[in-house]
Scaffold this motif. Sequence first.
Motif, short mmCIF file in Angstrom:
data_model
loop_
_atom_site.label_atom_id
_atom_site.label_comp_id
_atom_site.label_asym_id
_atom_site.label_seq_id
_atom_site.Cartn_x
_atom_site.Cartn_y
_atom_site.Cartn_z
N ASN A 113 0.87 -1.04 0.02
CA ASN A 113 -0.04 0.02 0.14
C ASN A 113 0.97 1.26 -0.04
O ASN A 113 2.02 1.16 0.39
N GLN A 114 0.15 2.54 -0.37
CA GLN A 114 0.76 3.60 -0.21
C GLN A 114 1.32 3.92 1.22
O GLN A 114 0.70 3.67 2.06
N GLY A 115 2.49 4.69 1.19
CA GLY A 115 3.02 5.11 2.53
C GLY A 115 3.71 4.03 3.14
O GLY A 115 3.58 3.96 4.59
N ASN A 116 4.02 2.85 2.71
CA ASN A 116 4.91 1.71 3.41
C ASN A 116 6.22 1.36 2.77
O ASN A 116 6.38 1.76 1.37
N ILE A 117 7.06 1.37 3.57
CA ILE A 117 8.25 0.80 3.34
C ILE A 117 8.72 -0.63 3.32
O ILE A 117 8.37 -1.00 4.50
N PHE A 118 9.02 -1.14 2.15
CA PHE A 118 9.19 -2.87 2.11
C PHE A 118 10.42 -3.13 1.87
O PHE A 118 11.16 -2.82 0.93
N ILE A 174 6.68 5.54 -6.79
CA ILE A 174 7.46 4.26 -6.13
C ILE A 174 8.98 4.66 -6.35
O ILE A 174 9.40 5.05 -7.47
N TYR A 175 9.64 4.00 -5.10
CA TYR A 175 11.29 4.40 -5.13
C TYR A 175 11.65 2.92 -4.96
O TYR A 175 11.21 2.39 -3.95
N LEU A 176 12.65 2.56 -5.61
CA LEU A 176 13.48 1.52 -5.46
C LEU A 176 14.88 1.76 -5.12
O LEU A 176 15.69 2.61 -5.88
N PHE A 184 15.68 9.46 8.27
CA PHE A 184 14.94 10.80 8.06
C PHE A 184 14.18 10.92 6.75
O PHE A 184 13.21 11.41 6.61
N LEU A 185 15.10 10.70 5.77
CA LEU A 185 14.62 10.93 4.31
C LEU A 185 13.61 9.57 4.10
O LEU A 185 12.42 10.04 3.21
N LEU A 186 13.63 8.58 4.66
CA LEU A 186 12.74 7.52 4.33
C LEU A 186 11.37 7.70 4.79
O LEU A 186 10.31 7.50 4.20
N GLN A 187 11.51 8.31 6.28
CA GLN A 187 10.19 8.45 6.86
C GLN A 187 9.50 9.61 6.01
O GLN A 187 8.34 9.78 6.19
N GLU A 188 10.26 10.86 5.40
CA GLU A 188 9.71 11.74 4.69
C GLU A 188 8.89 11.22 3.40
O GLU A 188 7.74 11.58 3.15
N LEU A 189 9.52 10.19 2.85
CA LEU A 189 8.96 9.74 1.82
C LEU A 189 7.67 8.80 2.08
O LEU A 189 6.72 9.00 1.45
N ALA A 206 5.89 9.46 4.97
CA ALA A 206 4.84 10.80 5.14
C ALA A 206 3.93 11.17 3.96
O ALA A 206 2.72 11.61 3.96
N ASN A 207 4.74 10.98 2.76
CA ASN A 207 4.22 11.95 1.62
C ASN A 207 3.51 10.54 0.67
O ASN A 207 3.38 10.88 -0.38
#
Length: 225
Positions: free
Chosen positions: A25-30, A138-140, A158-163, A165-166
Motif C-alpha cells: 500500500n501507499q505510504g509503506n516501506i518494504f 514508487i522508489y526502488l 529521516f529521508l525515508l520517513q519523509e517519503l 509521510a508523503n
Amino acid sequence: MFEIRNLSLQFKSKIILNNLNLEVNQGNIFGILGKNGAGKTTFFETIFQNTKYTGQILWDHQKLEKRNISYLESENYFYPYLSVKDILDLFINEKNKKNVKKLAAFLNIPDNTVIEKLSLGTKKKLAILCNISIDRPIYLLDEPFNGLDFESVEKMYFLLQELKANKKIVFISSHVLETLTLCCDTIGHLQNGTFHTFYKPEEFSLIRSQLTEEIKQDWMTYTNF
C-alpha cells in the motif's frame, strides 16, 4: 496500491523469480532480505521494466510504467569532471529547487566540488538526493546504505520517513539487517525466487533467530566430517 501477480523470470534454465506475488500500500516501506544471489537486484530490475518477465506488475490497477518509478541502483556513476551543482541542476525545477538545496545541506554535500574529488560516501549521498528529488509514487533503493557513515545512515532514516509521510511506496534492500528493521513496515525474505516469509515489526526479532538457526544447521553439516 502496488501489485505483483504471478511474476516469474528465468535466464536460460535458471529460475530467478518464481511465481512471486505481492501487494504494498501507499505510504509503506518494504524491505527485501536475501542472501547474495537471491535475486534482490533482479527483482528491482524487473519492477523497473529492464528485463523480460511473465506475470503482471501493477500500479493503481494499471501496468506499471518507468515514469512512475525512481530507481537508485546499487552502483552509481557520475561524469567525474562535472560539479555537484551541474548534477543537481539536472534534477532541480522551480517546484523542488528550495527543497533540493536544503537536503543537499542536510546531507553535507558541497555543491561547488567536482565529482571526482568526492568521497565514496558523498557520491552515494548525491545519488540518493538525485533519486528522491524525482517525484514518483514508487522508489526502488538497492543497497542505499552502502558506503554511508553512521551519521549519514541516521539521516537516511529521516529521508525515508519523509517519503513515507508523503504516501510514497519504497522498496529497499540492504545487507545489514538492522538497517531494514529500523525503517521498514514489512520485510520480505526472498529465497528460491519467491518471498519465503513476510515479517511485520512485531516479528522482526524472529528474523535473526531464524537466520542464526539456519546458519547453525549449515555449520553442523559442514563441520561434521
